[in-house]
Design an enzyme around this catalytic site. Structure first.
Site, PDB file in Angstrom:
ATOM      1  N   CYS A   1      35.587  46.862  42.623  1.00 14.97           N
ATOM      2  CA  CYS A   1      36.715  47.210  41.750  1.00 14.97           C
ATOM      3  C   CYS A   1      37.520  48.374  42.339  1.00 14.97           C
ATOM      4  O   CYS A   1      37.013  49.183  43.122  1.00 14.97           O
ATOM      5  CB  CYS A   1      36.214  47.623  40.377  1.00 14.97           C
TER       6      CYS A   1
ATOM      7  N   GLU B   1      38.321  41.663  46.741  1.00 11.72           N
ATOM      8  CA  GLU B   1      37.516  40.498  46.365  1.00 11.72           C
ATOM      9  C   GLU B   1      36.878  39.835  47.591  1.00 11.72           C
ATOM     10  O   GLU B   1      37.173  40.168  48.740  1.00 11.72           O
ATOM     11  CB  GLU B   1      38.383  39.512  45.585  1.00 11.72           C
TER      12      GLU B   1
ATOM     13  N   GLU C   1      38.487  51.118  40.949  1.00 13.38           N
ATOM     14  CA  GLU C   1      37.980  52.453  40.613  1.00 13.38           C
ATOM     15  C   GLU C   1      36.908  52.898  41.596  1.00 13.38           C
ATOM     16  O   GLU C   1      36.851  54.046  42.025  1.00 13.38           O
ATOM     17  CB  GLU C   1      37.381  52.447  39.201  1.00 13.38           C
TER      18      GLU C   1
HETATM   19  N1  THU Z   1      38.451  44.791  38.412  1.00  9.97           N
HETATM   20  C1  THU Z   1      38.726  46.074  38.802  1.00  9.97           C
HETATM   21  O1  THU Z   1      39.245  46.300  39.897  1.00  9.97           O
HETATM   22  N2  THU Z   1      38.388  47.071  37.961  1.00  9.97           N
HETATM   23  C2  THU Z   1      37.768  46.904  36.766  1.00  9.97           C
HETATM   24  O2  THU Z   1      37.335  47.878  36.164  1.00  9.97           O
HETATM   25  C3  THU Z   1      37.627  45.567  36.201  1.00  9.97           C
HETATM   26  C4  THU Z   1      37.828  44.452  37.154  1.00  9.97           C
HETATM   27  C5  THU Z   1      38.790  43.694  39.317  1.00  9.97           C
HETATM   28  C6  THU Z   1      37.587  43.002  39.895  1.00  9.97           C
HETATM   29  C7  THU Z   1      38.157  41.626  40.211  1.00  9.97           C
HETATM   30  O3  THU Z   1      38.723  41.674  41.507  1.00  9.97           O
HETATM   31  C8  THU Z   1      39.264  41.430  39.192  1.00  9.97           C
HETATM   32  O4  THU Z   1      39.519  42.710  38.627  1.00  9.97           O
HETATM   33  C9  THU Z   1      38.899  40.463  38.083  1.00  9.97           C
HETATM   34  O5  THU Z   1      37.707  40.798  37.482  1.00  9.97           O
END
Ligand code: THU
Length: 134
Positions: A53, A44, A55
């Site tokens: 994210c 983040e 993935e």
């Molecule tokens: N997030 C992921 O890492 N993967 C996803 O497919 C959905 C969201 C993370 C992004 C952010 O840091 C947190 O989850 C909340 O949205």
């Protein structure tokens, strides 16, 4: 590498999440056709939009290592410091990134520690926009 082992790798990767804003920790483990596993956790940022994210961290790490063919990815997520009890589906942007590098037989394991759903790429991203339009 069994599906359960891939999920365990995602659970371990999740410990590296940097998520001081949402406090949602996500881990991913991507199995390449080479047999190697690439992991990622969400990263983040105070400015929010630079957040990446789990993935995509896993995919881009694999691409940097020269991988181009993939078998499946396991994804786990949920509130930081808690067990991943609820299945945490990949966001739309991550589905589109999977679409860039994966075929129709690519599998997504949307997991908790004890259970998971196995979906194919066309199941989670039907009618997808891809390189065939160029
Ligand atoms: N997030 C992921 O890492 N993967 C996803 O497919 C959905 C969201 C993370 C992004 C952010 O840091 C947190 O989850 C909340 O949205």
């Amino acid at each position: 590498m069994t599906e359960k082992e891939l999920i365990d790798a995602a659970i371990t990767a999740r410990k590296s999440a940097y998520c001081p804003y949402s406090h949602m920790a996500v881990g991913a483990a991507l199995l390449a056709k080479s047999g190697k596993v690439y992991t990622g956790a969400n990263m983040e940022n105070a400015s929010f939009t630079p957040t990446v994210c789990a993935e995509r961290v896993a995919f881009f790490s694999a691409i940097m290592a020269g991988e181009r063919e993939f078998v499946r990815i396991a994804v786990v997520g949920g509130p930081e410091g808690e067990e991943p009890l609820r299945e945490f589906p990949p966001c739309g942007v991550c589905r589109q990134v999977m679409s860039e590098f994966c075929g129709e037989d690519f599998e997504i394991l949307i997991a908790t520690r004890d259970s998971y759903h196995r979906l194919t790429l066309p199941e989670i991203l039907p009618f997808r926009f891809n390189e065939s339009y160029f």
